[in-house]
Design a protein around this motif. Structure first.
Motif, short mmCIF file in Angstrom:
data_model
loop_
_atom_site.label_atom_id
_atom_site.label_comp_id
_atom_site.label_asym_id
_atom_site.label_seq_id
_atom_site.Cartn_x
_atom_site.Cartn_y
_atom_site.Cartn_z
N GLN A 133 91.24 6.25 -32.04
CA GLN A 133 90.22 6.65 -31.07
C GLN A 133 90.07 8.16 -31.01
O GLN A 133 88.96 8.70 -30.95
N ARG A 134 91.20 8.86 -31.01
CA ARG A 134 91.15 10.32 -30.95
C ARG A 134 90.50 10.90 -32.21
O ARG A 134 89.71 11.84 -32.14
N LEU A 135 90.82 10.33 -33.36
CA LEU A 135 90.22 10.78 -34.61
C LEU A 135 88.70 10.58 -34.58
O LEU A 135 87.94 11.45 -35.04
N GLN A 136 88.25 9.47 -34.03
CA GLN A 136 86.82 9.22 -33.93
C GLN A 136 86.14 10.23 -33.00
O GLN A 136 85.01 10.65 -33.26
N THR A 137 86.83 10.60 -31.93
CA THR A 137 86.28 11.60 -31.01
C THR A 137 86.10 12.94 -31.72
O THR A 137 85.06 13.60 -31.59
N LEU A 156 90.27 14.27 -41.99
CA LEU A 156 89.94 13.05 -41.25
C LEU A 156 90.03 11.83 -42.15
O LEU A 156 90.54 10.77 -41.75
N GLY A 157 89.52 11.97 -43.37
CA GLY A 157 89.59 10.86 -44.31
C GLY A 157 91.03 10.45 -44.60
O GLY A 157 91.36 9.26 -44.62
N GLU A 158 91.90 11.43 -44.78
CA GLU A 158 93.32 11.15 -45.03
C GLU A 158 93.96 10.52 -43.79
O GLU A 158 94.79 9.61 -43.91
N ALA A 159 93.58 11.02 -42.60
CA ALA A 159 94.15 10.48 -41.36
C ALA A 159 93.75 9.03 -41.15
O ALA A 159 94.58 8.20 -40.75
#
Length: 404
Positions: A133-137, A156-159
């Motif tokens: 959720q945090r990554l999407q934010t 972000l892609g790696e995460a």
């Protein structure tokens, strides 16, 4: 007296029933359990932040001090996890990841990627959900910017891969691909497509993986980078084998063989010729005229295997030829090829292979009811079986069958 007792009992029951009904009316229904608040989105002030944080951004010394403190939190969390206290470790990592935001979005994403891999490995599904959720934010915030921050997007892609969200990762890489294409950065395009191909393949999305590697192949078709082309072709070969598509696999195998021939790397050819023959054999089930191509490729595999002293490959090609001859009821040719197989196994000093070849010859003669020849083959097989102490009883039984 009895009547009075009955009246008392009836009144008591009615009172009890009335009390139960009243309780049921006044008792509120239980509220459904709500999702816990995402600890990565908490906005309360942290002791590691200076009091002036709400009025002005952190100074360089303050940023450096915070970074050191967060590195220490990471080490503390790792120690807690090592000691078996996962709950406390995750609390500390949530705090660290939350505060990394003050060092920039990239720093926070990198921390979330590291934390996500740990949470996934520990089957902590709720924590993985918080991180995702945090990554999407962060991604949504980044997309509002006029220019694409490629370093942030790649992170972000790696995460997303760390938390096993391939579709979210692919969506990010698709945005990166669009950006690097606009910049006409050919190297970055190839790198991004390679990551996407690997991602599709790792999640068994064979159609998308094939489309990506075909695209990579087309982009490098005019280049002299044969190493990359071979890598893409080998991936396509694997995909088409897994999806049982003999015609595309055949086309790919021919292109691989062509590159090896151009590079004079003939040691690789026998295995490829075997694979090409096998695909022709499959296609020939619907188009029998192609069976000749299977024969030709098996013969080439044998000849090139012998030239390069790959006797195991050569023997495998002969076995394929024998099997084909038998399906076509060409027993004489099968017997002749079996004799060549024995000679090949002798050169390879493969006693087990020789024993199997004699058994094969014996069975072929049995089919033709030529018992003396079958008996001779089984006796040869028994001699080798006795040497290697394997299948002696079997050959004795075959000898008895041929004698009778």
């Amino acid at each position: 007296m009895l009547r009075r007792l009955c009246i008392i009992i009836t009144v008591a029951v009615l009172c009890q029933l009335h009390s139960s009904l009243t309780l049921a009316e006044t008792k509120k229904p239980k509220q459904p359990t709500k999702f816990l608040a995402n600890p990565l989105e908490v906005t309360t002030t942290d002791p590691l932040l200076p009091p002036s944080i709400k009025r002005q951004p952190l100074t360089l010394p303050e940023l450096q001090s915070l970074e050191r403190a967060l590195d220490e939190l990471n080490q503390e969390a790792a120690a807690k996890l090592q000691a078996g206290d996962q709950d406390t470790a995750f609390e500390i990592w949530n705090r660290e990841a939350r505060l990394r935001w003050y060092l920039g979005s990239l720093a926070q994403v990198q921390t979330l990627s590291r934390f996500g891999a740990i949470a996934w490995g520990r089957n902590a599904s709720e924590q993985v959900r918080f991180i995702t959720q945090r990554l999407q934010t962060i991604q949504k915030q980044a997309q509002r910017q006029k220019t694409v921050d490629l370093d942030l997007m790649r992170s972000l892609g790696e995460a997303y891969q760390s938390v096993r969200s391939p579709q979210l990762a692919l969506a990010v890489y698709d945005q990166i691909l669009t950006a690097v294409q606009q910049q006409q950065d050919a190297v970055a395009v190839l790198q991004t497509l390679t990551i996407m191909g690997e991602l599709h393949l790792s999640w068994f999305d064979y159609p998308q993986a094939a489309a990506t590697y075909e695209r990579l192949l087309n982009l490098t078709a005019t280049q002299s980078d044969k190493t990359s082309q071979l890598t893409y072709l080998q991936q396509l070969r694997y995909i088409y084998q897994q999806t049982k598509q003999p015609q595309p696999a055949l086309d790919v195998l021919k292109r691989i063989a062509e590159i090896y021939e151009q590079e004079n790397n003939l040691i690789k050819i026998p295995e490829l010729k075997l694979a090409i023959g096998s695909n022709y054999e499959t296609i020939a089930q619907e188009n029998p005229s192609l069976l000749k191509e299977a024969f030709n490729n098996y013969q080439e595999a044998y000849l090139m295997g012998m030239r390069s002293r790959q006797y195991a490959r050569a023997a495998e090609a002969l076995q394929k030829l024998i099997a084909l001859y038998r399906t076509q009821e060409q027993i004489d040719e099968a017997l002749q090829t079996s004799q060549i197989l024995i000679e090949t196994q002798e050169q390879a000093v493969n006693y087990y292979g020789m024993m199997q070849a004699y058994d094969q010859i014996g069975q072929l003669y049995l089919e033709r009811q030529e018992y003396p020849q079958a008996l001779a083959a089984f006796q040869k097989g028994l001699e080798i079986a006795q040497q290697i102490k394997h299948k002696e009883t079997y050959f004795a039984q075959q000898i008895e069958k041929a004698t009778k």
